[in-house]
Design a protein around this motif. Sequence first.
Motif, PDB file in Angstrom:
ATOM      1  N   ARG A  82       0.832  -1.212   0.000  1.00  0.00           N
ATOM      2  CA  ARG A  82       0.000   0.000   0.000  1.00  0.00           C
ATOM      3  C   ARG A  82       0.865   1.260   0.000  1.00  0.00           C
ATOM      4  NH1 ARG A  82      -3.102  -3.022   3.552  1.00  0.00           N
ATOM      5  NH2 ARG A  82      -2.124  -2.038   5.345  1.00  0.00           N
ATOM      6  N   GLU A  83       1.921   1.262   0.815  1.00  0.00           N
ATOM      7  CA  GLU A  83       2.803   2.436   0.885  1.00  0.00           C
ATOM      8  C   GLU A  83       3.494   2.680  -0.456  1.00  0.00           C
ATOM      9  OE1 GLU A  83       3.203   4.705   3.230  1.00  0.00           O
ATOM     10  OE2 GLU A  83       1.859   3.703   4.629  1.00  0.00           O
ATOM     11  N   ALA A  87       3.113   5.932  -2.756  1.00  0.00           N
ATOM     12  CA  ALA A  87       4.301   6.701  -3.127  1.00  0.00           C
ATOM     13  C   ALA A  87       4.420   6.836  -4.646  1.00  0.00           C
ATOM     14  CB  ALA A  87       5.554   6.048  -2.559  1.00  0.00           C
ATOM     15  N   THR A 144       9.387  -0.010   4.693  1.00  0.00           N
ATOM     16  CA  THR A 144       8.121   0.731   4.754  1.00  0.00           C
ATOM     17  C   THR A 144       8.343   2.142   5.298  1.00  0.00           C
ATOM     18  OG1 THR A 144       6.918  -1.336   5.101  1.00  0.00           O
ATOM     19  CG2 THR A 144       5.772   0.693   5.680  1.00  0.00           C
ATOM     20  N   ALA A 145       9.151   2.267   6.327  1.00  0.00           N
ATOM     21  CA  ALA A 145       9.440   3.595   6.889  1.00  0.00           C
ATOM     22  C   ALA A 145      10.163   4.469   5.874  1.00  0.00           C
ATOM     23  CB  ALA A 145      10.272   3.451   8.157  1.00  0.00           C
ATOM     24  N   ARG A 148       7.630   5.541   3.242  1.00  0.00           N
ATOM     25  CA  ARG A 148       6.733   6.548   3.824  1.00  0.00           C
ATOM     26  C   ARG A 148       7.436   7.900   3.915  1.00  0.00           C
ATOM     27  NH1 ARG A 148       5.007   3.964   8.619  1.00  0.00           N
ATOM     28  NH2 ARG A 148       3.627   2.771   7.283  1.00  0.00           N
ATOM     29  N   ALA A 149       8.717   7.897   4.325  1.00  0.00           N
ATOM     30  CA  ALA A 149       9.473   9.147   4.424  1.00  0.00           C
ATOM     31  C   ALA A 149       9.682   9.767   3.045  1.00  0.00           C
ATOM     32  CB  ALA A 149      10.820   8.889   5.094  1.00  0.00           C
ATOM     33  N   ALA A 151       7.726   9.387   0.452  1.00  0.00           N
ATOM     34  CA  ALA A 151       6.433   9.882  -0.036  1.00  0.00           C
ATOM     35  C   ALA A 151       6.042  11.186   0.651  1.00  0.00           C
ATOM     36  CB  ALA A 151       5.347   8.834   0.177  1.00  0.00           C
ATOM     37  N   ALA A 152       6.542  11.408   1.874  1.00  0.00           N
ATOM     38  CA  ALA A 152       6.211  12.633   2.601  1.00  0.00           C
ATOM     39  C   ALA A 152       6.963  13.847   2.073  1.00  0.00           C
ATOM     40  CB  ALA A 152       6.509  12.454   4.087  1.00  0.00           C
TER      41      ALA A 152
END
Length: 188
Positions: A82-83, A87, A144-145, A148-149, A151-152
């Motif tokens: 999903r992440e 992204a 995953t982290a 996520r970073a 994508a942020a």
Amino acid sequence: MELVLVLVVVVLLAVAGVVTSGVLLTRRAVRAVQASPTLRRGRELTQYAGTAVAVVRNPGRSDRTAAALAARISAAGMGLQREVTAARRAQAHLGDVPEVLPQLTDEGYALARALRGEAAAPTGRADALHEAARAHLAAVADVTAAVRASAALPAAHGSAAAVAARAAADLHAYADAYRDLTGPDRVA
């Protein structure tokens, strides 16, 4: 008589060609369905149901830690998918993650399958499987982290509105420069 024989052979060849292509197309379709991630997840959920039934029927003989780790591995893998999808939609830089993701998914699937088997019927390999599962979970959490970073972060090219505003400003500057160069007060 020869004409009839030639026609029969031609018709038989045509029928053989149609049947062969039908078989090949059917095989291709079956392979595509078997390789689909949806079918894979469906099989995995069915196997989890079997594991849950085995644990409930014989709680003293089952390895609940293995069952829990198998469920966590599947959940972590789906979360990573999903992440990565989010992204990609955000056009974030993912580095080598898309190339590594299939291998990570396959490893997680194999570990979860082994853990489900261990949960239903312990074989004595539980400690090694638990360690491998924990290492896999740590790797998936790390990836995953990082996704996520990434994508942020703001996209390198900016939002569509910012790109459009820059394009409009460039076009205005071009039009103004052209008017200045070709205007009536310009002396040749």
